[in-house]
Scaffold this motif. Structure first.
Motif, PDB file in Angstrom:
ATOM      1  N   GLY A   1       1.505  16.889   9.530  1.00  0.00           N
ATOM      2  CA  GLY A   1       0.801  15.786  10.737  1.00  0.00           C
ATOM      3  C   GLY A   1       0.311  14.908  10.268  1.00  0.00           C
ATOM      4  N   HIS A   2       1.683  13.724   9.309  1.00  0.00           N
ATOM      5  CA  HIS A   2       1.885  12.234   9.292  1.00  0.00           C
ATOM      6  C   HIS A   2       2.768  11.494   9.741  1.00  0.00           C
ATOM      7  CE1 HIS A   2      -2.639  12.651   7.996  1.00  0.00           C
ATOM      8  NE2 HIS A   2      -2.490  14.011   7.284  1.00  0.00           N
ATOM      9  N   LYS A   3       2.556  10.665   9.741  1.00  0.00           N
ATOM     10  CA  LYS A   3       3.981   9.607   9.756  1.00  0.00           C
ATOM     11  C   LYS A   3       4.635   9.270   8.435  1.00  0.00           C
ATOM     12  CE  LYS A   3       2.684   7.724  14.480  1.00  0.00           C
ATOM     13  NZ  LYS A   3       4.595   9.353  15.377  1.00  0.00           N
ATOM     14  N   LEU A   4       5.798   9.238   8.543  1.00  0.00           N
ATOM     15  CA  LEU A   4       6.702   9.003   7.289  1.00  0.00           C
ATOM     16  C   LEU A   4       7.258   7.457   7.597  1.00  0.00           C
ATOM     17  CD1 LEU A   4       7.597   8.905   4.606  1.00  0.00           C
ATOM     18  CD2 LEU A   4       9.193   9.975   5.334  1.00  0.00           C
ATOM     19  N   ILE A   5       6.904   6.507   6.715  1.00  0.00           N
ATOM     20  CA  ILE A   5       7.631   5.157   7.459  1.00  0.00           C
ATOM     21  C   ILE A   5       8.580   4.490   6.645  1.00  0.00           C
ATOM     22  CG2 ILE A   5       6.642   2.861   7.230  1.00  0.00           C
ATOM     23  CD1 ILE A   5       4.293   4.736   7.337  1.00  0.00           C
ATOM     24  N   THR A   6       9.602   4.969   6.617  1.00  0.00           N
ATOM     25  CA  THR A   6      10.894   4.488   5.445  1.00  0.00           C
ATOM     26  C   THR A   6      11.034   3.010   6.107  1.00  0.00           C
ATOM     27  OG1 THR A   6      12.685   5.846   6.836  1.00  0.00           O
ATOM     28  CG2 THR A   6      11.371   6.757   5.507  1.00  0.00           C
ATOM     29  N   LYS A   7      12.310   2.457   5.093  1.00  0.00           N
ATOM     30  CA  LYS A   7      13.634   1.372   5.968  1.00  0.00           C
ATOM     31  C   LYS A   7      13.628   1.190   6.964  1.00  0.00           C
ATOM     32  CE  LYS A   7      16.987   2.246   3.511  1.00  0.00           C
ATOM     33  NZ  LYS A   7      18.361   1.708   2.153  1.00  0.00           N
ATOM     34  N   GLN A   8      14.287   2.778   7.644  1.00  0.00           N
ATOM     35  CA  GLN A   8      14.397   3.021   8.751  1.00  0.00           C
ATOM     36  C   GLN A   8      13.807   3.060  10.022  1.00  0.00           C
ATOM     37  OE1 GLN A   8      17.876   5.418   8.942  1.00  0.00           O
ATOM     38  NE2 GLN A   8      18.933   5.036   7.039  1.00  0.00           N
ATOM     39  N   THR A   9      13.160   3.956  10.254  1.00  0.00           N
ATOM     40  CA  THR A   9      12.220   4.190  10.840  1.00  0.00           C
ATOM     41  C   THR A   9      11.025   2.894  11.560  1.00  0.00           C
ATOM     42  OG1 THR A   9      10.259   4.495   9.491  1.00  0.00           O
ATOM     43  CG2 THR A   9      11.573   6.508  10.244  1.00  0.00           C
ATOM     44  N   GLY A  10      11.041   1.745  10.743  1.00  0.00           N
ATOM     45  CA  GLY A  10      10.540   0.734  11.170  1.00  0.00           C
ATOM     46  C   GLY A  10       9.331   0.806  11.073  1.00  0.00           C
ATOM     47  N   ALA A  11       7.914  -0.094  10.924  1.00  0.00           N
ATOM     48  CA  ALA A  11       6.511  -0.157  11.035  1.00  0.00           C
ATOM     49  C   ALA A  11       5.781   1.439  11.794  1.00  0.00           C
ATOM     50  CB  ALA A  11       5.804  -1.217  11.449  1.00  0.00           C
ATOM     51  N   ALA A  12       6.183   1.739  12.485  1.00  0.00           N
ATOM     52  CA  ALA A  12       5.562   2.770  14.058  1.00  0.00           C
ATOM     53  C   ALA A  12       6.280   4.515  12.824  1.00  0.00           C
ATOM     54  CB  ALA A  12       6.719   3.244  14.833  1.00  0.00           C
ATOM     55  N   GLY A  13       7.191   4.416  12.830  1.00  0.00           N
ATOM     56  CA  GLY A  13       7.163   5.876  10.955  1.00  0.00           C
ATOM     57  C   GLY A  13       7.394   6.940  12.776  1.00  0.00           C
ATOM     58  N   ARG A  14       7.639   8.096  11.548  1.00  0.00           N
ATOM     59  CA  ARG A  14       7.929   9.348  12.474  1.00  0.00           C
ATOM     60  C   ARG A  14       7.339  10.404  11.858  1.00  0.00           C
ATOM     61  NH1 ARG A  14      14.611   9.430  12.907  1.00  0.00           N
ATOM     62  NH2 ARG A  14      15.232   7.692  14.910  1.00  0.00           N
ATOM     63  N   ASP A  15       7.112  11.458  12.769  1.00  0.00           N
ATOM     64  CA  ASP A  15       6.109  12.504  12.752  1.00  0.00           C
ATOM     65  C   ASP A  15       6.584  13.348  11.636  1.00  0.00           C
ATOM     66  OD1 ASP A  15       4.101  11.655  14.304  1.00  0.00           O
ATOM     67  OD2 ASP A  15       5.044  12.486  15.727  1.00  0.00           O
ATOM     68  N   CYS A  16       5.889  14.059  10.654  1.00  0.00           N
ATOM     69  CA  CYS A  16       6.933  15.206   9.745  1.00  0.00           C
ATOM     70  C   CYS A  16       5.804  16.399  10.092  1.00  0.00           C
ATOM     71  CB  CYS A  16       6.384  14.376   8.366  1.00  0.00           C
ATOM     72  SG  CYS A  16       6.654  15.933   6.790  1.00  0.00           S
ATOM     73  N   ASN A  17       6.883  17.223  11.032  1.00  0.00           N
ATOM     74  CA  ASN A  17       5.919  18.548  11.662  1.00  0.00           C
ATOM     75  C   ASN A  17       6.133  19.069  10.064  1.00  0.00           C
ATOM     76  OD1 ASN A  17       5.715  17.083  13.375  1.00  0.00           O
ATOM     77  ND2 ASN A  17       7.109  16.676  14.396  1.00  0.00           N
ATOM     78  N   SER A  18       7.400  19.371   9.625  1.00  0.00           N
ATOM     79  CA  SER A  18       7.680  20.292   8.798  1.00  0.00           C
ATOM     80  C   SER A  18       8.489  19.577   6.799  1.00  0.00           C
ATOM     81  CB  SER A  18       8.891  21.292   8.920  1.00  0.00           C
ATOM     82  OG  SER A  18       9.655  20.475   9.748  1.00  0.00           O
ATOM     83  N   VAL A  19       8.585  21.034   5.678  1.00  0.00           N
ATOM     84  CA  VAL A  19       8.146  20.080   4.301  1.00  0.00           C
ATOM     85  C   VAL A  19       9.517  21.265   3.682  1.00  0.00           C
ATOM     86  CG1 VAL A  19       6.603  19.030   4.225  1.00  0.00           C
ATOM     87  CG2 VAL A  19       6.151  21.159   3.447  1.00  0.00           C
ATOM     88  N   LEU A  20      10.810  20.726   3.193  1.00  0.00           N
ATOM     89  CA  LEU A  20      11.578  21.760   2.442  1.00  0.00           C
ATOM     90  C   LEU A  20      11.028  22.127   1.013  1.00  0.00           C
ATOM     91  CD1 LEU A  20      13.782  23.555   2.693  1.00  0.00           C
ATOM     92  CD2 LEU A  20      14.820  20.716   2.114  1.00  0.00           C
ATOM     93  N   ILE A  21      10.571  22.863   0.415  1.00  0.00           N
ATOM     94  CA  ILE A  21      10.460  23.003  -1.002  1.00  0.00           C
ATOM     95  C   ILE A  21      11.721  24.474  -0.674  1.00  0.00           C
ATOM     96  CG2 ILE A  21       8.984  24.418  -2.258  1.00  0.00           C
ATOM     97  CD1 ILE A  21       7.788  22.766  -0.966  1.00  0.00           C
ATOM     98  N   CYS A  22      12.592  23.396  -2.134  1.00  0.00           N
ATOM     99  CA  CYS A  22      13.505  23.869  -2.800  1.00  0.00           C
ATOM    100  C   CYS A  22      13.299  23.847  -4.278  1.00  0.00           C
ATOM    101  CB  CYS A  22      15.275  23.377  -2.508  1.00  0.00           C
ATOM    102  SG  CYS A  22      15.020  21.659  -2.625  1.00  0.00           S
ATOM    103  N   GLU A  23      13.995  24.861  -4.699  1.00  0.00           N
ATOM    104  CA  GLU A  23      14.200  24.834  -6.325  1.00  0.00           C
ATOM    105  C   GLU A  23      14.788  23.133  -7.114  1.00  0.00           C
ATOM    106  OE1 GLU A  23      17.204  27.831  -8.129  1.00  0.00           O
ATOM    107  OE2 GLU A  23      18.179  27.333  -6.126  1.00  0.00           O
TER     108      GLU A  23
END
Length: 703
Positions: free
Chosen positions: A389-411
């Motif tokens: 439900g929050h935006k992740l901002i990385t060097k590729q997304t720019g300041a606008a970021g992108r929505d995170c709608n899910s997560v991966l849980i792995c060993e």
């Protein structure tokens, strides 16, 4: 003459007579600190180059004995070194220019033969003769797209055909020589000033073209208006050959040649856009996989489908490729349940966002890192609630970021060794390639910069695929332990199987790991698929996440309406050069009919950011006056108030200019490309300032 201890890279250029393009290329390569071997029919004629310290040789390219003698001379000069670049430029002999624009319906077979011998056969002979030196240096054969490849000479069918044959030969040669480590690159750039295009022609007596003699006389001489001077053309071409497309030099601003390339334009920003959006990985390998191929600009560039990591893992697992045990979660409660099902207190939670650099990114709520190590289901729930439900901002997304709608849980798996492996479609070689490196688990762009020899490229014959020998060699070279070689070999072959069967454009595994218990696992996977394959990859395309895709192709404010991809790229380039920012890449095609213009304007004006429109059309099939009338009708019908700069060149352009100027509309007709681009940028800036303070603005132009 430099001795055999000269460690500079070498380039052999044909056709370097004073006043020609080859002469300018030789000077530019020399300024770039290459060892230049310049040729002309008589070396004495290029004393101007010899005075600069450039080595000069005599060479008649359509004389086999002369070519052989030149090869022997070059071989002696280079000593135990090979030839890094061969520039077998087609030759336009002044005494033979009559053959280049002769009407096709009146051409004699002897003229056809002479043109093909001069253009095509001479280049083939040069490539055949100098191949041993190219193989020794794993060198590059450079071919340049000519003016004829952009706006063909009218009534120059024979010349155009010889050039088309030459480029077809280069495409085939690219595939044939790839296994020998020899590259063939085609550079496409804007039109250059040409002696041929300025040559006057006279019709033959009783010519079938006599009824249209005035039209023939006007069109037979290709317009040189705004064509590139030789020195500017040389800078553009040499920069592309030596330094690759600008994105690489933007990423590493200390790279040689960066300033001259970027600020002189030459479509650099567009290359960055095309490569960075659809294939971010491709830019990382430019320095490692050989010279860039500017012909990629002319190819279809379309956004490719990318899928989330958890979907990539599921797909790989169906092909027998090892991946860490895990599952996706779309809420904190689901994340907690997944963590419990894994039954391990050592896990990783990863934000499912289609962008690189997730681990070093941050969320709009302040949480640092889109990839976190967790040790309990409670932590899985806590971090999932902070990510989803929050935006992740990385060097590729720019300041606008992108929505995170899910997560991966792995060993969490502990790697004994980490490697890098990617499968791509290389447009230069026209074949799939496997890019591998023993330095996995880190930023591959940094590896390519700091230690490019650590990256290996293996071309794959699409007919035979990845054989056991190829896959086993890659596994051994990467550094897998002996007990893992066979599993690694099978993994590489299965990855290639995914690439082919699923119409992938990119499979990137970083890292491909050998775990402490000697398993071969794809720890992190990024997969991209060809948009054109949607009709047969229904399952894959059902995984598309539209929330991760940008709605707009570009984010500029000057709408561009152009006919022809080459002209469109040049238009956007000159806008950028003048300090503006294009809002679109809109090619209305060769017809540029009123209906097409209307549709284009509707599309352009649907973007609220557009503050000026630049129409740059070459009227060949459709006359300029017809285009101008269509433009006037559309502007009147739509009631457009956005300033429009129109540059119409070609048939009846004078009438078009008059129609626009007498229309009373805010359409400004200009003939000079630089002036038109400059005015577009200025109009855009004024409109933007007016919008910011909420005032209207009207324009008049004293032209």
């Amino acid at each position: 003459m430099p001795g055999v201890t000269d460690n500079r890279k070498s380039v052999l250029i044909t056709g370097c007579s004073p006043g020609g393009i080859g002469n300018s290329l030789a000077r530019e390569f020399h300024q770039s600190n290459l060892r230049v071997l310049a040729t002309a029919r008589d070396a004495a004629n290029i004393a101007d180059l010899a005075e600069l310290g450039i080595e000069t040789l005599s060479l008649v390219v359509d004389d086999l004995e002369s070519v052989k003698a030149c090869f022997a001379d070059v071989e002696t000069r280079l000593g135990d070194k090979g030839l890094d670049y061969l520039w077998p430029k087609y030759v336009n002999n002044v005494e033979d220019t009559k053959y280049y624009t002769v009407p096709a319906m009146e051409v004699e077979i002897s003229e056809v033969r002479k043109t093909f011998e001069t253009n095509l056969f001479a280049v083939i002979t040069m490539c055949q003769t100098f191949l041993p030196l190219l193989i020794k240096a794993k060198g590059t054969i450079v071919q340049v797209g000519s003016v004829a490849g952009i706006i063909p000479y009218v009534f120059g069918s024979v010349y155009n055909a010889s050039k088309a044959a030459l480029h077809s030969f280069s495409d085939t040669l690219r595939v044939e020589l790839a296994p020998f480590g020899v590259h063939v690159t085609t550079i496409v750039t804007g039109g250059v000033q040409s002696r041929i295009a300025r040559t006057q022609r006279t019709l033959l007596p009783n010519s079938m073209y006599t009824p249209i003699e005035s039209e023939y006389s006007r069109r037979v001489t290709h317009s040189q208006h705004n064509a590139m001077p030789h020195d500017a053309y040389a800078r553009s071409v040499v920069a592309q050959v030596l330094y690759g497309p600008a994105p690489w030099r933007w990423l590493w601003p200390w790279a040689k040649g960066r300033k001259a390339w970027i600020w002189e334009g030459h479509r650099s920003w567009l290359i960055w856009f095309l490569l960075a959006r659809g294939r971010p990985i491709a830019a990382a390998f430019k320095a490692a996989t050989g010279p860039s191929v500017q012909s990629r600009l002319a190819m279809q560039q379309k956004r490719n489908l990318s899928i989330h990591e958890y979907l990539s893992a599921r797909l790989l697992k169906t092909y027998g490729i090892g991946v860490p045990n895990g599952e996706v979660a779309r809420s904190g409660e689901e994340a907690e349940a997944v963590a419990k099902s894994i039954g391990n207190d050592d896990m990783v939670i990863k934000a499912q966002v289609l962008a690189g650099g997730r681990g070093k990114g941050h969320f709009d709520n302040g949480l640092k890192g889109g990839v976190r190590v967790i040790y309990s289901p409670t932590e899985a729930k806590m971090f999932a609630n902070q990510m989803i439900g929050h935006k992740l901002i990385t060097k590729q997304t720019g300041a606008a970021g992108r929505d995170c709608n899910s997560v991966l849980i792995c060993e969490r798996k502990f790697a004994r060794r980490e490697f890098y492996l990617a499968i791509l479609m290389d447009r230069a070689l026209q074949t799939p390639i496997i890019v591998s490196s023993s330095q996995g688990g880190m930023d591959i762009e940094a590896v390519a910069k700091e230690n490019p020899e650590a990256i290996t490229t293996t071309p794959i014959d699409i007919n035979t695929g990845v054989t056991d020998e190829i896959a086993r060699t890659i596994a051994i070279d990467l550094g897998f332990s002996e007990q893992c070689i066979e599993e690694a070999k099978t993994t590489i072959q299965n990855l290639y199987k995914v690439f082919m069967e699923r119409d992938a454009t990119q499979i990137e595994i970083n890292p491909l790991s050998e775990t402490s218990d000697h398993q071969v696992l794809a720890m992190d996977a990024k997969l991209g698929f060809d948009e054109n394959a949607e009709f047969r990859q229904k399952e894959v395309f059902s995984w598309r996440d539209h929330s991760q895709e940008d709605a707009d192709e570009l984010d500029g404010d000057i709408g561009c309406l152009v006919n022809g991809a080459g002209l469109a790229m040049a238009t956007m380039d000159i806008i950028k050069l003048n300090g503006g920012s294009p809002a679109n890449f809109l090619d209305v095609g060769g017809g540029a009919t009123p209906a097409a213009i209307k549709s284009a304007f509707e599309l352009i004006t649907s973007d609220p950011k557009v503050s000026a429109i630049f129409v740059n059309i070459f009227g060949g099939i459709v006359r300029c006056d017809a285009i101008a009338q269509g433009l006037i009708n559309v502007v009147q019908e739509m009631g457009l108030r956005t300033p429009i700069v129109a540059r119409l060149q070609g048939t009846n352009m004078e009438q078009a200019h008059k129609l626009i100027n007498e229309s009373g509309l805010k359409i400004f007709s200009m003939e000079d490309l630089q002036n038109a681009a400059e005015k577009s940028v200025q109009f855009s800036k004024v409109v933007k300032m007016a919008r910011e303070i909420d005032v209207g603005v009207e324009f008049t132009l004293d032209i």
